[in-house]
Write a protein that holds these residues in place. Structure first.
Motif, PDB file in Angstrom:
ATOM      1  N   ASP A 136       7.108  18.951   4.188  1.00 25.37           N
ATOM      2  CA  ASP A 136       6.514  17.772   4.592  1.00 25.37           C
ATOM      3  C   ASP A 136       6.564  16.217   4.919  1.00 25.37           C
ATOM      4  N   TYR A 137       6.140  16.246   3.732  1.00 27.24           N
ATOM      5  CA  TYR A 137       5.781  14.896   3.298  1.00 27.24           C
ATOM      6  C   TYR A 137       7.214  13.914   1.947  1.00 27.24           C
ATOM      7  N   CYS A 138       8.051  13.205   2.064  1.00 28.29           N
ATOM      8  CA  CYS A 138       8.684  12.865   2.448  1.00 28.29           C
ATOM      9  C   CYS A 138       9.484  12.344   2.539  1.00 28.29           C
ATOM     10  N   PRO A 139       9.470  10.490   1.540  1.00 28.25           N
ATOM     11  CA  PRO A 139      10.374   9.154   1.929  1.00 28.25           C
ATOM     12  C   PRO A 139      11.256   9.429   2.067  1.00 28.25           C
ATOM     13  N   SER A 140      11.659   8.118   3.349  1.00 32.77           N
ATOM     14  CA  SER A 140      12.835   8.364   4.101  1.00 32.77           C
ATOM     15  C   SER A 140      12.837   7.302   4.545  1.00 32.77           C
ATOM     16  N   ASN A 141      14.505   6.399   4.041  1.00 30.31           N
ATOM     17  CA  ASN A 141      14.900   5.135   4.595  1.00 30.31           C
ATOM     18  C   ASN A 141      14.424   5.501   6.035  1.00 30.31           C
ATOM     19  N   ALA A 142      13.863   3.928   6.119  1.00 31.95           N
ATOM     20  CA  ALA A 142      13.385   3.314   6.978  1.00 31.95           C
ATOM     21  C   ALA A 142      14.979   3.705   8.986  1.00 31.95           C
ATOM     22  N   ASN A 143      15.933   3.226   7.876  1.00 33.50           N
ATOM     23  CA  ASN A 143      16.930   3.688   8.989  1.00 33.50           C
ATOM     24  C   ASN A 143      16.995   5.244   9.429  1.00 33.50           C
ATOM     25  N   VAL A 144      17.253   5.754   8.370  1.00 37.00           N
ATOM     26  CA  VAL A 144      17.673   7.424   8.334  1.00 37.00           C
ATOM     27  C   VAL A 144      15.805   7.718   9.551  1.00 37.00           C
ATOM     28  N   LEU A 145      15.093   7.331   9.516  1.00 38.54           N
ATOM     29  CA  LEU A 145      13.246   7.794   9.754  1.00 38.54           C
ATOM     30  C   LEU A 145      13.395   7.502  10.711  1.00 38.54           C
ATOM     31  N   LEU A 146      14.137   6.580  11.285  1.00 38.84           N
ATOM     32  CA  LEU A 146      14.247   5.677  12.564  1.00 38.84           C
ATOM     33  C   LEU A 146      15.981   6.814  13.316  1.00 38.84           C
ATOM     34  N   GLY A 147      16.138   7.242  12.757  1.00 46.08           N
ATOM     35  CA  GLY A 147      16.963   8.345  13.846  1.00 46.08           C
ATOM     36  C   GLY A 147      16.141   9.339  14.308  1.00 46.08           C
ATOM     37  N   HIS A 148      15.889   9.846  13.085  1.00 49.58           N
ATOM     38  CA  HIS A 148      14.920  11.141  13.803  1.00 49.58           C
ATOM     39  C   HIS A 148      13.469  11.114  14.803  1.00 49.58           C
ATOM     40  N   HIS A 149      12.833   9.787  14.100  1.00 53.95           N
ATOM     41  CA  HIS A 149      12.094   9.624  14.813  1.00 53.95           C
ATOM     42  C   HIS A 149      12.588   9.062  16.470  1.00 53.95           C
ATOM     43  N   PHE A 150      13.818   8.174  16.972  1.00 56.17           N
ATOM     44  CA  PHE A 150      14.209   7.915  18.470  1.00 56.17           C
ATOM     45  C   PHE A 150      14.797   9.042  19.009  1.00 56.17           C
ATOM     46  N   SER A 151      15.729   9.888  18.241  1.00 57.07           N
ATOM     47  CA  SER A 151      16.197  11.484  18.709  1.00 57.07           C
ATOM     48  C   SER A 151      15.266  12.378  19.089  1.00 57.07           C
TER      49      SER A 151
ATOM     50  N   ARG B 257       0.971  -1.566   0.146  1.00 63.74           N
ATOM     51  CA  ARG B 257       0.098  -0.190   0.182  1.00 63.74           C
ATOM     52  C   ARG B 257       0.787   1.245   0.185  1.00 63.74           C
ATOM     53  N   LYS B 258       0.725   2.437  -0.974  1.00 59.55           N
ATOM     54  CA  LYS B 258       0.874   3.593  -0.640  1.00 59.55           C
ATOM     55  C   LYS B 258       0.768   4.124   0.476  1.00 59.55           C
ATOM     56  N   THR B 259       2.117   4.923   0.893  1.00 59.70           N
ATOM     57  CA  THR B 259       1.708   5.978   2.177  1.00 59.70           C
ATOM     58  C   THR B 259       1.344   7.409   1.739  1.00 59.70           C
ATOM     59  N   PRO B 260       1.239   8.012   2.984  1.00 59.74           N
ATOM     60  CA  PRO B 260       1.285   9.328   1.961  1.00 59.74           C
ATOM     61  C   PRO B 260       2.904  10.380   1.732  1.00 59.74           C
ATOM     62  N   ALA B 261       3.997   9.294   2.052  1.00 65.54           N
ATOM     63  CA  ALA B 261       4.841  10.855   1.289  1.00 65.54           C
ATOM     64  C   ALA B 261       4.548  10.059   0.591  1.00 65.54           C
ATOM     65  N   HIS B 262       4.261   9.421  -0.120  1.00 67.37           N
ATOM     66  CA  HIS B 262       4.640   8.758  -1.716  1.00 67.37           C
ATOM     67  C   HIS B 262       3.232   9.916  -2.860  1.00 67.37           C
ATOM     68  N   THR B 263       1.425   9.507  -1.811  1.00 69.75           N
ATOM     69  CA  THR B 263       0.899   9.792  -2.207  1.00 69.75           C
ATOM     70  C   THR B 263       0.240  11.418  -2.224  1.00 69.75           C
ATOM     71  N   MET B 264       1.452  12.112  -1.051  1.00 70.59           N
ATOM     72  CA  MET B 264       1.676  13.543  -0.690  1.00 70.59           C
ATOM     73  C   MET B 264       2.782  14.537  -0.782  1.00 70.59           C
ATOM     74  N   ARG B 265       3.021  13.762  -1.949  1.00 69.85           N
ATOM     75  CA  ARG B 265       4.935  14.437  -1.239  1.00 69.85           C
ATOM     76  C   ARG B 265       4.671  15.937  -2.285  1.00 69.85           C
ATOM     77  N   ASP B 266       5.826  16.711  -1.090  1.00 66.24           N
ATOM     78  CA  ASP B 266       6.282  17.780  -1.057  1.00 66.24           C
ATOM     79  C   ASP B 266       7.186  18.374  -0.815  1.00 66.24           C
ATOM     80  N   ASP B 267       7.853  17.631  -0.529  1.00 61.97           N
ATOM     81  CA  ASP B 267       9.532  17.676  -0.686  1.00 61.97           C
ATOM     82  C   ASP B 267       9.499  18.565   0.927  1.00 61.97           C
TER      83      ASP B 267
END
Length: 544
Positions: free
Chosen positions: A47-62, A35-45
């Motif tokens: 707020d909405y921007c698809p990210s590598n899972a490890n990069v996003l984990l770093g952002h989220h965890f921090s 299923r496509k996520t909002p990062a793809h269907t609503m991409r505006d670069d």
């Protein structure tokens, strides 16, 4: 009890939970990798921007880690290490992890919208308005508290000549410059992530070296308050790929390094827990008495569950999820890693009873002592831990400001959830109002704000669980895994908030008392509204 046993048991249980309970939740909720996520269907670069899972984990965890999982367990240790440890483990697996993942996943399924918008779609506009008022009040408490923490940490006092604050502040400013360069190269110039990460982390530690050796930014606490206010206003409105995401990603390596250092130290030293396992239900501290219920569960805070995490998950992280399967690593995995940080924090105070001072000082002293077992000088270790602590407090601060901007803008949405052209929906206006309200509370300082923040934050977790529970129920999915934690958190936090209202009245803290009363009333009304709507819907379903 030996601290190594506690650490290993916690790590093993977290790993088992991630594999087994995590798989059960994914199946129950219907995680769909196709299923496509909002990062793809609503991409505006922006707020909405698809990210590598490890990069996003770093952002989220921090963003979710901050000072909470360190400060909370250390303060809660007055009850003894055993109840704190049990709540960290059980809370992270069955409460915090489910809460974080559920909020993130629900937001992904609602076009990356906030918890408030999820409530609107499932409970109506009135419920959304009530929740957003509550969430925004909680956020301004967070911004005020963390601004005060960061400014106090970075401040330089020429009278004492202590350079710790100047070193932390200098390194943090250098972090920001590095993060923006990293984001530009990776997201605009297409630089290889793996290679960029290696150089980025190397430069990150070089920034620490420069800050330690050449602490050229020497400002007072007031000076840092002004700098931080300007910074968070900018961080709230700049594209997420330029500052927020790369800064949090790179800073996550600080916490990973701190975790590894702490683990190695515990394995080598294997210190015994020297504080009492339990000090009973009622603990006298100074002129006040603290009760295991509800105070323990509010104090541990982010070490087991935190409502702020739901705002991060539905505020910034959900807009960057590349694939639904990544939500398990980011939401559930991120909380379990934070549980490990909380266990290390408990060990830092439990195995070194002589440690004193602020939670940051106690934690840095304990972990630095452990790290000295493999050759890191204690003083160098202390500076590194303080830098890591302050870096994560700052990441929570800038993320909270951005989320506060989102929530404020939603006050001016139409009934169908779409944005209006009202001045209040402008991101710059929303940012200024949020930061301005937080500045009013700054006069109280961190120590007075923290108790109400803790209670409001944990009650926010209960409200977020309410939103996810209603959504799951309306979707015909199993919702028991969120219903039980929700009921428990309401019982804990409403009790704690009532006690706080009494204390604020006695102390004459009128503004904080008014905020506490508003939070209590809003929560009760929202719970009643949700229960009424769910009851009516069930009656209609039975009569249909």
């Amino acid at each position: 009890m030996n601290s190594l046993v506690l650490l290993l048991i916690g790590a093993i249980l977290f790993l088992i939970a991630y594999t087994t309970y995590g798989a059960y939740l994914a199946k129950s909720w219907g995680i769909d990798p196709s299923r496509k996520t909002p990062a793809h269907t609503m991409r505006d670069d922006i707020d909405y921007c698809p990210s590598n899972a490890n990069v996003l984990l770093g952002h989220h965890f921090s963003s979710i880690a901050g000072a909470g999982p360190i400060t909370g367990p250390i303060q809660a240790a007055i009850f003894g290490w055993l109840p704190v440890y049990l709540w960290i483990v059980v809370g992270s697996i069955f409460f915090g992890g489910v809460h974080d993942w559920g909020a993130l996943f629900a937001s992904v399924r609602h076009k990356g919208s906030s918890i408030g918008e999820i409530i609107r779609e499932n409970l109506g506009q009135k419920a959304k308005t009530l929740f957003n008022i509550y969430a925004w009040l909680t956020i301004i408490l967070i911004v005020a508290a963390f601004t005060d923490i960061c400014a106090g940490t970075f401040a330089y006092d020429p009278a004492t000549g202590d350079l710790t604050g100047a070193r932390a502040g200098t390194a943090s400013v250098l972090f920001i410059i590095l993060a923006m360069a990293f984001g530009y190269l990776v997201y605009r110039k297409g630089a290889n992530l793996a290679i960029s990460s290696i150089f980025g982390v190397a430069l990150l530690f070089f920034c620490i070296y420069l800050g330690y050796t050449f602490p050229f930014i020497k400002l007072s606490k007031m000076g840092w308050n002004i700098i931080l206010i300007i910074y968070i206003c900018a961080a709230s409105t700049l594209p997420v790929w330029l500052l927020l995401q790369p800064r949090d990603y790179l800073c996550s390596y600080l916490l990973y390094a701190m975790l590894i250092g702490g683990f190695l130290g515990v394995i080598i030293v294997r210190p015994d827990m020297v504080i009492n396992a339990s000090n009973g239900f009622a603990v006298v501290s100074g002129n006040s008495t603290s009760y295991l219920f509800p105070i323990l569960f509010v104090t541990v805070a982010c070490g087991a569950i935190s409502g702020f995490h739901s705002l991060v998950g539905s505020g910034t992280s959900s807009k960057q999820v590349d694939n639904e399967k990544d939500t398990k690593l980011i939401g559930y995995g991120g909380m379990l890693i934070e549980g490990l940080v909380a266990i290390l924090a408990l060990i830092s105070v439990g195995a070194f009873q002589g440690a004193s001072g602020t939670p940051a000082a106690i934690f840095s002293s304990g972990i630095a002592t452990l790290m000295s077992s493999f050759g890191i000088p204690v003083e160098v270790g202390k500076v590194f831990i303080i830098l890591a602590f302050s870096a994560f407090a700052l990441t929570s601060l800038d993320t909270a400001t951005r989320i506060g901007r989102y929530v404020f803008q939603e006050f001016f949405d139409k009934a169908d959830g779409t944005s209006t052209k009202s001045i209040g929906s402008n991101m710059y206006v929303a940012t200024l109002v949020t930061v301005g309200a937080s500045c009013i509370l700054l006069m109280y300082g961190y120590t007075k704000i923290w108790p109400i923040f803790g209670s409001a934050n944990q009650l926010l977790a209960g409200l977020a669980l309410l939103a996810v529970t209603v959504w799951l129920a309306n979707s015909g999915k199993n919702y028991k895994m969120t219903l039980i934690p929700m009921i428990f958190m309401f019982a804990v936090t409403l009790s704690a908030l009532y006690l706080l209202i009494r204390n604020f009245l006695k102390a004459g803290n009128i503004i904080l008392c008014v905020i506490a009363v508003l939070l209590f009333i809003l929560a009760i009304v929202l719970i009643y509204t949700a229960a009424t709507i769910m009851k009516n819907r069930k009656s209609k379903d039975l009569s249909a």
